[in-house]
Design an enzyme around this catalytic site. Sequence first.
Site, PDB file in Angstrom:
ATOM      1  CE  LYS A  24      -8.051  -3.290   4.607  1.00 36.76           C
ATOM      2  NZ  LYS A  24      -7.386  -2.393   3.663  1.00 36.76           N
ATOM      3  CG  ASP A  72      -2.853   3.902   4.570  1.00 35.74           C
ATOM      4  OD1 ASP A  72      -3.862   3.680   5.266  1.00 35.74           O
ATOM      5  OD2 ASP A  72      -2.619   3.292   3.492  1.00 35.74           O
ATOM      6  CD1 TRP A 104      -2.077  -2.223   1.893  1.00 34.95           C
ATOM      7  CD2 TRP A 104      -2.954  -1.350   0.027  1.00 34.95           C
ATOM      8  NE1 TRP A 104      -3.075  -3.067   1.444  1.00 34.95           N
ATOM      9  CE2 TRP A 104      -3.620  -2.560   0.314  1.00 34.95           C
ATOM     10  CE3 TRP A 104      -3.334  -0.622  -1.107  1.00 34.95           C
ATOM     11  CZ2 TRP A 104      -4.648  -3.063  -0.502  1.00 34.95           C
ATOM     12  CZ3 TRP A 104      -4.354  -1.122  -1.906  1.00 34.95           C
ATOM     13  CH2 TRP A 104      -4.995  -2.316  -1.604  1.00 34.95           C
TER      14      TRP A 104
HETATM   15  C1  PLP Z   1      -6.800  -1.987   2.538  1.00 36.23           C
HETATM   16  C2  PLP Z   1      -5.780  -0.920   2.572  1.00 36.23           C
HETATM   17  C3  PLP Z   1      -5.745   0.105   1.622  1.00 36.23           C
HETATM   18  C4  PLP Z   1      -6.706   0.154   0.462  1.00 36.23           C
HETATM   19  O1  PLP Z   1      -7.947   0.497   0.912  1.00 36.23           O
HETATM   20  P1  PLP Z   1      -9.196   0.748  -0.089  1.00 36.23           P
HETATM   21  O2  PLP Z   1     -10.191   1.326   0.860  1.00 36.23           O
HETATM   22  O3  PLP Z   1      -9.588  -0.575  -0.637  1.00 36.23           O
HETATM   23  O4  PLP Z   1      -8.778   1.691  -1.129  1.00 36.23           O
HETATM   24  C5  PLP Z   1      -4.789   1.080   1.762  1.00 36.23           C
HETATM   25  N1  PLP Z   1      -3.896   1.059   2.760  1.00 36.23           N
HETATM   26  C6  PLP Z   1      -3.874   0.074   3.671  1.00 36.23           C
HETATM   27  C7  PLP Z   1      -2.849   0.091   4.757  1.00 36.23           C
HETATM   28  C8  PLP Z   1      -4.816  -0.949   3.607  1.00 36.23           C
HETATM   29  O5  PLP Z   1      -4.816  -1.925   4.522  1.00 36.23           O
END
Ligand code: PLP
Length: 362
Positions: A197, A173, A102
């Site tokens: 998540k 993030d 990511w």
């Molecule tokens: C799942 C995830 C993403 C992507 O998320 P989306 O909402 O599907 O765009 C980005 N960064 C991390 C750390 C993730 O776990």
Amino acid sequence: MKRVINFNAGPAALPLEVLEKAQSEMLDWRGTGMSVMEVSHRGKEYDEMHHHAMQSFKEIAGMDDSWKILFCTGGASTQFAMLPMNFLTKDKTADYISTGHWSKAAIKEAKRFGNVHIAADTESNGVFTRIPEQNEIKLSSNPVYVHMTSNNTIFGTQWQYWPNLGTAPVVCDMSSDIFSRPFPVEKFSMIYAGAQKNLGPSGVTVVAIKEDFLEKVATDLPTMLAYKTYAENDSLYNTPPCFSIYILDLTLDWIKNVGGLTAIEKINKEKQEILYKAIDNSNGYYRCPVEKNSRSWMNVVFRLPTEELEEKFVKEAKNAGIIGVKGHRSVGGIRFSIYNASTVKHVKDAVAFMDDFKIKNK
Ligand SMILES: *Cc1c(COP(=O)(O)O)cnc(C)c1O
């Protein structure tokens, strides 16, 4: 009714209490005679809930009034572009720490808007098995921001210390470990997380941003891609993802009821201890490829002696009511995603399955 042990990486398990509450309110939400999906987003009931969710988020995170909470859409992936679009220009540099899939996706988007300096990168032979140490991080002289990813969902690594990233605004993030533990909010100028998540369902991405950072945004952006639009309209410029925000609100209430981040951390600590202990005490039958001080508390990845056994493990786990355990297609192996909604009992039951599988498949 049979509920499974859900170790999906995202969308992921939600607290049972949240689902039951949503179920009980589905047909008549707050006396409106409608579900939350059917009411006006300009109405009093919706407005109250929307702002309550923002307030709860700040309360749990320990954010004061210098923070704004924004509800965006398009997932964390849209933030990968929206962040540089708002802050990075061709003549400027943003620093990124590359710790996994990511992070790399975020870097790719930032490069469209300006210079990217990679402050640290722990990729080795196409995989990431660790978080960089403080002395490996080399910042550029005057970045517009520094970007990090607190938990690497696919590779199963997580920062187990909070790095010193200089004086530039730090953006994180936190999609896959937000509100799984207390964090030093004063270190950050912006954090963001797709909700699916640890916060609720997909459809809403929470962005928390400091007012003084927000002052630096570019002007003349497309309306819906400008953070200012969300900040100035309390994320009600257009129709927000009402249902997702509603489940987010219930999930935030649930976190508060459990006792906030300190209480949540205690539970998560116990879960990961049980699981990593089972892996480490298996005489090499189960093997975690991640360096010990970089192991994730949220996404526990491990291998079995052969890929055939891994395939069998996934199949038999499913039959035993444990689902979502197959590792990401890019790395293989097994991954248990044990976010806030998975319980100590879920983890203990899964470990009992692992012990049993090992005996039967030596
Ligand atoms: C799942 C995830 C993403 C992507 O998320 P989306 O909402 O599907 O765009 C980005 N960064 C991390 C750390 C993730 O776990």
